[in-house]
Design a protein around this motif. Structure first.
Motif, PDB file in Angstrom:
ATOM      1  N   LEU A   1       1.018  -1.166  -0.165  1.00 11.29           N
ATOM      2  CA  LEU A   1      -0.136  -0.021  -0.144  1.00 11.29           C
ATOM      3  C   LEU A   1       0.994   1.091   0.095  1.00 11.29           C
ATOM      4  O   LEU A   1       1.514   1.695   0.964  1.00 11.29           O
ATOM      5  CB  LEU A   1      -1.018   0.021   1.327  1.00 11.29           C
ATOM      6  N   GLU A   2       0.803   1.992  -1.177  1.00  6.36           N
ATOM      7  CA  GLU A   2       1.889   2.943  -1.365  1.00  6.36           C
ATOM      8  C   GLU A   2       0.892   4.386  -0.596  1.00  6.36           C
ATOM      9  O   GLU A   2      -0.365   4.369  -1.139  1.00  6.36           O
ATOM     10  CB  GLU A   2       2.330   3.344  -2.581  1.00  6.36           C
ATOM     11  N   LEU A   3       1.466   4.930   0.098  1.00  9.41           N
ATOM     12  CA  LEU A   3       1.200   6.341   0.652  1.00  9.41           C
ATOM     13  C   LEU A   3       1.963   7.623   0.176  1.00  9.41           C
ATOM     14  O   LEU A   3       2.827   7.363   0.089  1.00  9.41           O
ATOM     15  CB  LEU A   3       0.498   6.437   2.019  1.00  9.41           C
ATOM     16  N   SER A   4       1.155   8.651  -0.158  1.00  7.25           N
ATOM     17  CA  SER A   4       2.124   9.732  -0.725  1.00  7.25           C
ATOM     18  C   SER A   4       1.172  10.947  -0.350  1.00  7.25           C
ATOM     19  O   SER A   4      -0.023  10.861  -0.237  1.00  7.25           O
ATOM     20  CB  SER A   4       2.158   9.756  -2.156  1.00  7.25           C
ATOM     21  N   LEU A   5       1.882  12.099   0.087  1.00 11.95           N
ATOM     22  CA  LEU A   5       1.376  13.227   0.064  1.00 11.95           C
ATOM     23  C   LEU A   5       2.453  14.454  -0.186  1.00 11.95           C
ATOM     24  O   LEU A   5       3.623  14.147  -0.225  1.00 11.95           O
ATOM     25  CB  LEU A   5       0.794  13.248   1.590  1.00 11.95           C
ATOM     26  N   GLU A   6       1.884  15.528  -0.432  1.00  6.44           N
ATOM     27  CA  GLU A   6       2.852  16.649  -0.552  1.00  6.44           C
ATOM     28  C   GLU A   6       3.121  17.593   0.446  1.00  6.44           C
ATOM     29  O   GLU A   6       2.097  17.885   1.170  1.00  6.44           O
ATOM     30  CB  GLU A   6       2.471  17.563  -1.856  1.00  6.44           C
ATOM     31  N   ALA A   7       4.154  18.257   0.881  1.00  2.00           N
ATOM     32  CA  ALA A   7       4.286  19.231   1.750  1.00  2.00           C
ATOM     33  C   ALA A   7       5.440  20.069   1.534  1.00  2.00           C
ATOM     34  O   ALA A   7       6.397  19.690   0.711  1.00  2.00           O
ATOM     35  CB  ALA A   7       4.504  18.298   3.117  1.00  2.00           C
ATOM     36  N   ASP A   8       5.704  21.023   2.291  1.00  2.00           N
ATOM     37  CA  ASP A   8       6.949  21.869   2.345  1.00  2.00           C
ATOM     38  C   ASP A   8       8.045  21.174   3.021  1.00  2.00           C
ATOM     39  O   ASP A   8       7.819  20.048   3.603  1.00  2.00           O
ATOM     40  CB  ASP A   8       6.766  23.144   2.575  1.00  2.00           C
ATOM     41  N   ALA A   9       9.577  21.522   2.776  1.00  6.38           N
ATOM     42  CA  ALA A   9      10.578  20.796   3.382  1.00  6.38           C
ATOM     43  C   ALA A   9      10.403  20.731   4.938  1.00  6.38           C
ATOM     44  O   ALA A   9      10.752  19.400   5.409  1.00  6.38           O
ATOM     45  CB  ALA A   9      11.805  21.873   2.753  1.00  6.38           C
TER      46      ALA A   9
ATOM     47  N   GLN B   1      11.783  15.542  -4.416  1.00  7.26           N
ATOM     48  CA  GLN B   1      11.592  17.169  -4.665  1.00  7.26           C
ATOM     49  C   GLN B   1      11.089  17.191  -6.123  1.00  7.26           C
ATOM     50  O   GLN B   1      11.483  16.581  -7.125  1.00  7.26           O
ATOM     51  CB  GLN B   1      12.932  17.739  -4.632  1.00  7.26           C
ATOM     52  N   THR B   2      10.036  18.180  -6.118  1.00  5.13           N
ATOM     53  CA  THR B   2       9.618  18.115  -7.746  1.00  5.13           C
ATOM     54  C   THR B   2       9.444  19.517  -8.166  1.00  5.13           C
ATOM     55  O   THR B   2       9.548  20.591  -7.390  1.00  5.13           O
ATOM     56  CB  THR B   2       8.072  17.376  -7.818  1.00  5.13           C
ATOM     57  N   HIS B   3       9.208  19.799  -9.524  1.00  6.43           N
ATOM     58  CA  HIS B   3       8.813  21.137  -9.998  1.00  6.43           C
ATOM     59  C   HIS B   3       7.826  20.970 -11.001  1.00  6.43           C
ATOM     60  O   HIS B   3       7.652  19.723 -11.394  1.00  6.43           O
ATOM     61  CB  HIS B   3       9.927  21.997 -10.275  1.00  6.43           C
ATOM     62  N   ARG B   4       6.868  22.008 -11.163  1.00  7.16           N
ATOM     63  CA  ARG B   4       5.853  21.660 -11.971  1.00  7.16           C
ATOM     64  C   ARG B   4       6.176  21.993 -13.365  1.00  7.16           C
ATOM     65  O   ARG B   4       6.913  22.812 -13.754  1.00  7.16           O
ATOM     66  CB  ARG B   4       4.752  22.727 -11.674  1.00  7.16           C
ATOM     67  N   HIS B   5       5.724  21.005 -14.301  1.00  5.49           N
ATOM     68  CA  HIS B   5       6.045  21.221 -15.850  1.00  5.49           C
ATOM     69  C   HIS B   5       4.854  22.252 -16.265  1.00  5.49           C
ATOM     70  O   HIS B   5       3.927  22.131 -15.731  1.00  5.49           O
ATOM     71  CB  HIS B   5       5.826  19.765 -16.565  1.00  5.49           C
ATOM     72  N   PRO B   6       5.639  22.962 -17.205  1.00  5.32           N
ATOM     73  CA  PRO B   6       4.622  23.851 -17.617  1.00  5.32           C
ATOM     74  C   PRO B   6       3.225  23.505 -18.308  1.00  5.32           C
ATOM     75  O   PRO B   6       2.274  24.247 -18.352  1.00  5.32           O
ATOM     76  CB  PRO B   6       5.245  24.795 -18.730  1.00  5.32           C
ATOM     77  N   LEU B   7       3.340  22.539 -18.760  1.00  7.17           N
ATOM     78  CA  LEU B   7       2.137  21.856 -19.435  1.00  7.17           C
ATOM     79  C   LEU B   7       1.216  20.800 -18.423  1.00  7.17           C
ATOM     80  O   LEU B   7       0.359  20.303 -18.917  1.00  7.17           O
ATOM     81  CB  LEU B   7       2.551  21.150 -20.700  1.00  7.17           C
TER      82      LEU B   7
ATOM     83  N   GLU C   1      12.141  23.187  -7.219  1.00 11.54           N
ATOM     84  CA  GLU C   1      10.942  24.215  -6.792  1.00 11.54           C
ATOM     85  C   GLU C   1       9.832  23.260  -6.760  1.00 11.54           C
ATOM     86  O   GLU C   1       9.668  22.260  -7.095  1.00 11.54           O
ATOM     87  CB  GLU C   1      10.772  25.173  -8.023  1.00 11.54           C
ATOM     88  N   GLY C   2       8.754  24.055  -5.892  1.00 11.75           N
ATOM     89  CA  GLY C   2       7.431  23.350  -5.529  1.00 11.75           C
ATOM     90  C   GLY C   2       7.490  22.523  -4.440  1.00 11.75           C
ATOM     91  O   GLY C   2       8.599  22.326  -3.729  1.00 11.75           O
ATOM     92  N   PRO C   3       6.615  21.521  -4.073  1.00 14.64           N
ATOM     93  CA  PRO C   3       6.603  20.771  -2.802  1.00 14.64           C
ATOM     94  C   PRO C   3       7.500  19.482  -3.039  1.00 14.64           C
ATOM     95  O   PRO C   3       7.876  19.304  -4.027  1.00 14.64           O
ATOM     96  CB  PRO C   3       5.031  20.463  -2.936  1.00 14.64           C
ATOM     97  N   ILE C   4       7.650  19.037  -1.722  1.00 10.62           N
ATOM     98  CA  ILE C   4       8.176  17.684  -1.618  1.00 10.62           C
ATOM     99  C   ILE C   4       7.209  16.705  -1.566  1.00 10.62           C
ATOM    100  O   ILE C   4       6.125  16.686  -0.873  1.00 10.62           O
ATOM    101  CB  ILE C   4       9.380  17.798  -0.351  1.00 10.62           C
TER     102      ILE C   4
END
Length: 314
Positions: free
Chosen positions: A10-18, A40-46, A60-63
């Protein structure tokens, strides 16, 4: 496991700041298998996300915090504990709810392998996935330290900045004939690297069963089984004094280990797994334990510290 032919997770995932991601990781750590991944991720323009751990530039962006619970008789209790600790965190600071999905280990491995390519880190380290025979021949291939790796669900592919920070520091500090302790050895990548850099004896320790299994298999695949031992447990199961201790874990775990006497195990330490917001806390803990910070390295939002034991404490 619930499925005998293909174990499920069971994979769990969530986004948060550092800062929040670090707190979430430490809270989840006791209840998951294979550690907690901070991506660490950044958003693709598309639209969509791109894992910035493939890039050299600052993220850039959330972790994304990602962890796995085995789909077996422990699942219900583990999930209850996970949701309980997240609820406690939410009382202190708003914490997002995780999303869940069932992942078959065979499917997960196949999808992951498709994106794991040969990778150069440090000055002359080449990580070669075990299922790929052709590797790049540039950058002075005759001098390459080639590490053949199949990490499975264990942490340590060489992609993550924390592993790269450790590897680069080890190129500078591992000398022939050393005894090296690798705490939180994961896939065994750093233990194998220590041996290939000339260490005469390496002990890697990890508290996760899957990491120990993967680490032992990778050690044998790299032909360093005569010098590298992977054991289940933390640093206390590795007896004696070492020339160098490498620790690539969460900042909070490093701080706890230092309070428990880790600093007595060697004259020099390489610490990684530290978000930049946590570096000062780890530095204070190291200094309180009798260590001096001799070097600080950075990659994206991650920090690596090289420490030596103060002469009066040796």
């Amino acid at each position: 496991m619930a499925m005998t032919d293909s174990p499920r997770w069971l994979e769990l995932s969530l986004e948060a700041d550092a800062e929040l991601a670090e707190a979430i990781s430490e809270a989840l750590f006791p209840y998951v298998e294979g550690g907690v991944a901070l991506e660490q991720t950044h958003r693709h323009p598309l639209g969509g996300e791109i894992a910035s751990r493939w890039e050299d530039e600052r993220a850039e962006g959330p972790i994304i915090v990602r962890a796995y619970l085995p789909d077996d008789e422990t699942l219900a209790e583990r999930k209850r504990k996970v949701e309980e600790v997240l609820a406690y965190l939410n009382m202190v600071r708003p914490t997002p709810q995780p999303t869940y999905r069932i992942v078959a280990q065979s499917d997960w491995a196949d999808a992951w392998k498709a994106s794991f390519k040969p990778l150069r880190i440090g000055r002359r380290i080449l990580i070669r996935p075990s299922w790929i025979n052709d590797v790049p021949s540039d950058h002075g291939a005759d001098r390459d330290l080639v590490i053949t790796l199949d990490p499975g669900m264990a942490f340590g592919t060489g992609l993550h900045p924390t592993t790269q920070l450790c590897a680069a520091a080890m190129e500078d500090y591992v000398q022939a004939g050393m005894r090296v302790l690798d705490v939180g050895s994961g896939s065994g990548i750093l233990s194998i690297l220590a041996a290939k850099l000339g260490a005469r004896e390496v002990v890697g320790v990890d508290t996760d069963d899957e990491a120990v299994r993967a680490g032992r298999e990778n050690v044998l695949a790299n032909g360093v089984g005569d010098r590298v031992t992977i054991a289940h447990g933390s640093h206390e199961v590795a007896h004696g004094v070492y020339d160098l201790v490498v620790v690539n874990i969460l900042a909070g775990v490093i701080i706890r280990m230092l309070a428990e006497g880790l600093a007595s195990r060697a004259p020099r330490f390489i610490f990684s797994g530290i978000l930049d917001a946590q570096a000062s806390d780890v530095a204070r803990a190291a200094e309180a334990a009798g260590l001096s910070i001799t070097e600080q390295r950075a990659m994206n939002d991650w920090i690596g510290l090289v420490c030596t034991r103060r002469s009066k404490d040796r």
